[in-house]
Design a protein around this motif. Structure first.
Motif, short mmCIF file in Angstrom:
data_model
loop_
_atom_site.label_atom_id
_atom_site.label_comp_id
_atom_site.label_asym_id
_atom_site.label_seq_id
_atom_site.Cartn_x
_atom_site.Cartn_y
_atom_site.Cartn_z
N ASP A 186 0.87 -1.20 -0.01
CA ASP A 186 0.07 0.15 -0.07
C ASP A 186 0.87 1.17 -0.17
O ASP A 186 0.85 2.00 0.90
CB ASP A 186 -0.87 0.05 1.22
N TYR A 379 6.46 -7.64 4.26
CA TYR A 379 5.01 -6.86 4.04
C TYR A 379 4.14 -7.78 3.60
O TYR A 379 4.36 -8.14 2.33
CB TYR A 379 5.26 -5.53 3.63
N TRP A 380 3.06 -8.09 4.38
CA TRP A 380 1.82 -9.07 4.04
C TRP A 380 2.33 -10.28 3.66
O TRP A 380 3.49 -10.81 4.42
CB TRP A 380 1.20 -8.27 2.87
N ASN A 417 5.77 -6.70 8.99
CA ASN A 417 4.34 -6.04 8.95
C ASN A 417 3.26 -6.80 8.50
O ASN A 417 3.35 -7.21 7.29
CB ASN A 417 4.49 -4.75 8.19
N GLU A 418 2.23 -7.06 9.31
CA GLU A 418 0.92 -7.64 9.02
C GLU A 418 1.10 -8.82 8.07
O GLU A 418 0.68 -8.96 6.89
CB GLU A 418 0.14 -6.75 8.37
N ASN A 475 -1.02 -3.91 14.74
CA ASN A 475 -1.90 -3.01 14.37
C ASN A 475 -3.22 -3.35 14.48
O ASN A 475 -3.67 -4.41 14.22
CB ASN A 475 -1.61 -3.06 12.65
N TYR A 477 -7.45 -1.46 13.49
CA TYR A 477 -8.22 -0.77 12.78
C TYR A 477 -9.61 -0.65 13.23
O TYR A 477 -10.55 -0.50 12.39
CB TYR A 477 -7.99 -0.87 11.31
N GLU A 504 -0.43 0.38 14.42
CA GLU A 504 -1.21 1.38 13.70
C GLU A 504 -2.27 1.40 14.18
O GLU A 504 -2.98 0.30 14.76
CB GLU A 504 -1.03 0.70 12.36
N ARG A 559 -5.55 3.35 -3.64
CA ARG A 559 -6.48 4.01 -3.43
C ARG A 559 -7.25 4.60 -4.40
O ARG A 559 -6.64 5.73 -4.89
CB ARG A 559 -5.86 4.88 -2.38
N ASN A 569 -3.76 7.47 -0.17
CA ASN A 569 -4.17 6.77 1.25
C ASN A 569 -4.26 8.10 2.05
O ASN A 569 -3.20 8.84 2.45
CB ASN A 569 -3.08 6.02 1.87
C1 GCU Z 1 -2.09 -1.59 7.15
C2 GCU Z 1 -0.53 -1.56 6.41
C3 GCU Z 1 -0.40 0.06 5.82
C4 GCU Z 1 -1.68 0.21 5.25
C5 GCU Z 1 -2.67 0.59 6.17
C6 GCU Z 1 -4.03 1.10 5.53
O1 GCU Z 1 -2.11 -2.01 8.25
O2 GCU Z 1 0.39 -2.00 7.42
O3 GCU Z 1 0.87 -0.12 4.92
O4 GCU Z 1 -1.30 1.37 4.33
O5 GCU Z 1 -2.88 -0.60 6.82
O6 GCU Z 1 -4.99 0.31 5.25
O7 GCU Z 1 -3.94 2.17 5.31
#
Ligand code: GCU
Length: 594
Positions: A186, A379-380, A417-418, A475, A477, A504, A559, A569
């Motif tokens: 991302d 990452y991922w 990460n994630e 992280n 959300y 995050e 995005r 983003n």
């Molecule tokens: C994830 C990720 C980020 C990404 C963010 C998002 O957690 O680690 O790289 O940009 O979420 O979805 O905005």
């Protein structure tokens, strides 16, 4: 026919005369360097015509030869000197609008004057090239490097000639599943020679790397170790720290390294007092200078201790991107702008996401008293079972540590990460964790785990990797990707006796868009999300810090919501122009209380 064969064989031999890729040389800015930054000619080569023949085989008459017609009938179908130029360091996406979305090969050429010096060798150093770089000097291959965010260097002494020289780089930023990062991420896949290019003049035996650190608070012991490029005994190295009246001599052993410990009473580096000491390391005629701070970092139960005192990490995540649509950041000024915004937020800590940022950024943060989390782009969903993928990831980890191991402000090395749970993933990451510890046992290891769901408002972090990290970070959300407006009801269980960092959280907002708190993309929605999330974080046992996602809106090809995201983003607390959104003030106020 026989004559042609000998010519081809001879040419192949010449062309395959590789210069040597040598281990990363640390502290380039403290050495005798000449810059190759500036305008470079470039050729966009979508089908890699400059490297492969029409049978898709690499051929010897590629663009790296920088060939010119010698006779009127000669057929040369490229000419760097008639081709456009762009600024290096820099990405191609923001310098040539035709290349905004471009992922593929671009060739770069730079001509320069060079003159041999007695008893000197010349290294060609790149701060970073995204992603796959073939490097040629005067038509001969100097080497190859993959990975877009760490430096590399070649000894090109044998390839250089007295007078006019040229360096040509084939850069390819196409994405592949086995790469690190893998195919999807991302952030914008800025391509090109994104960081400095330098010629480094060294003696045949030179200081490759060194480490100087405060080993312990008790007794204030400084540990110094140095490694030469040659495994040779009997070289005298001198360490000087004038302000501490330290001048120590040592001799290298068989492996070309030496180490000593010495008592000293330095002022300790901290966000409040980012004290750096001028350091000189002498070998023969050469003096390498650096600025180094002394501090200790450790954990005790769920606390993170800086210089023996508990600290709360008031952080923010940052991508390495200039404001105002400016592309990859790559200078002290760029870093100062972004870090000043973080300071305005009240931060003492930044998570440099998701890859090692340029050395200017790390050093500027050190001068500004900002602690750093530095990360490699595992990452991922990486190709966990592919041995080359592991070698690539480990190499990036090695180079990240080799470049920045003397930076007092870096306290956390992050290895991922994630990443999705699996035995293969656990094996891959546990190896990286052990590798990082073996290279540097003076810093904390972490990674961004994730909690993606709650059952009945109960959120539990469960990750086998908890054993391989010093700080458990995750992280989450709540309020954006899940459980909107449920943050107040959420309970958190982190069943590990280690400090916790929420690495995050956040939500998107378009600066200037106003409306109800439940209206997506409004500043009020993001403001409310922060209020609720921060109140929720206050309830997390063992919370030692956080790095909300993210300082400023940043470009991402993922995005695509027209009129809102437009390839950005939008989770920044600042817009890309540096405008503060309402949520900025919520976090600032929370940090003032911390
Ligand atoms: C994830 C990720 C980020 C990404 C963010 C998002 O957690 O680690 O790289 O940009 O979420 O979805 O905005």
């Amino acid at each position: 026919m026989k004559k042609l064969l000998t010519t081809v064989l001879f040419l192949t031999a010449v062309l395959n005369l590789w210069a040597a890729e040598v281990p990363l040389v640390a502290n380039i800015s403290g050495r005798d360097v000449s810059s190759l930054n500036g305008a470079w000619n470039y050729i966009v080569d979508v089908q890699e015509e400059g490297y492969y023949d029409y049978r898709m085989k690499p051929y010897d008459w590629g663009f790296f030869r920088n060939a010119k017609p010698q006779k009127p009938e000669d057929l040369i179908e490229y000419d760097f000197d008639k081709s456009p130029t762009m600024q290096i360091p820099g990405d191609w996406n923001t310098q040539d609008e035709r290349l905004f979305f471009y992922e593929g090969t671009v060739w770069f050429k730079k001509s320069f004057e060079w003159h041999p010096q007695a008893n000197r060798r010349t290294l060609l150093y790149f701060g970073a090239v995204n992603y796959d770089a073939y490097v040629f000097v005067n038509g001969k291959k100097a080497g190859h490097h993959i990975g877009g965010f760490t430096p590399f260097n070649f000894d090109v002494t044998e390839l250089l000639k007295d007078g006019e020289n040229n360096v040509i780089v084939k850069v390819d930023n196409k994405r592949h599943a086995e790469d690190v990062p893998t195919q999807i991420f991302d952030w914008w896949n800025y391509g090109g020679i994104t960081r400095d290019v330098k010629l480094v003049s060294v003696t045949p035996v030179y200081i490759e790397n060194y480490k100087l650190q405060l080993a312990s608070l008790e007794g204030r012991l400084l540990n110094f170790s140095v490694k030469l490029n040659k495994a040779e005994a009997g070289h005298q190295v001198t360490l000087r720290i004038p302000e501490l009246k330290i001048s120590k001599q040592m001799m290298t052993g068989e492996d070309g390294s030496a180490m000593i410990a010495m008592k000293a009473k330095p002022q300790l580096w901290s966000p409040e007092n980012p004290k750096l000491y001028k350091v000189e390391i002498l070998l023969g005629e050469e003096t390498l200078t650096d600025e180094i701070g002394f501090r200790t970092i450790e954990t005790r139960g769920k606390q993170i201790l800086l210089n023996g005192e508990p600290i709360f990490l008031k952080g923010i995540c940052i991508h390495e991107e200039k404001p105002n649509g400016g592309g990859r950041a790559n200078s002290t000024d760029d870093a100062h702008t972004l870090l000043s915004w973080a300071k305005e937020l009240g931060c003492n800590f930044v998570r440099l996401a998701h890859y090692p940022h340029n050395e200017y950024a790390v050093r500027e943060a050190e001068r500004m008293g900002i602690l750093v989390w530095s990360e490699i782009p595992v990452y991922w969903t990486i190709a966990w079972t592919n041995p080359e993928t592991y070698t690539n990831a480990e190499r990036q980890l090695t180079d990240m540590i080799a470049r920045d191991q003397n930076r007092a402000n870096i306290i956390i090395w992050s290895i991922a990460n994630e990443t999705p749970h699996s035995a293969e993933r656990d094996l891959f990451l546990s190896r990286l964790s052990k590798h990082a510890k073996a290279l540097d046992d003076s810093r904390l290891i972490s990674m961004a785990m994730e909690v993606t769901s709650a059952s009945n408002y109960h959120n539990k972090l469960q990750d086998n990797m908890n054993e391989y990290v010093d700080v458990v970070s995750f992280n989450q959300y709540v309020g954006w990707y899940r459980d909107v407006n449920d943050a107040p009801k959420m309970m958190w269980e982190i069943p590990y006796d280690k400090p916790v960092i929420v690495s995050e959280f956040g939500g998107g907002a378009k600066y200037g868009l106003h409306g109800a708190t439940n209206q997506r993309w409004t500043e009020e929605f993001q403001e409310n999300l922060y209020q609720e999330n921060l109140a929720m974080l206050d309830k997390i046992d063992g919370l030692a810090g956080t790095t909300p996602w993210i300082l400023k809106d940043f470009r991402s090809p993922r995005r695509v919501l027209t009129g809102i995201q437009d390839y950005y983003n939008m989770k920044g607390l600042f817009s890309d122009k540096g405008e503060k959104k309402k949520a900025f003030y919520v976090l600032k106020a929370w940090y003032e209380k911390k």
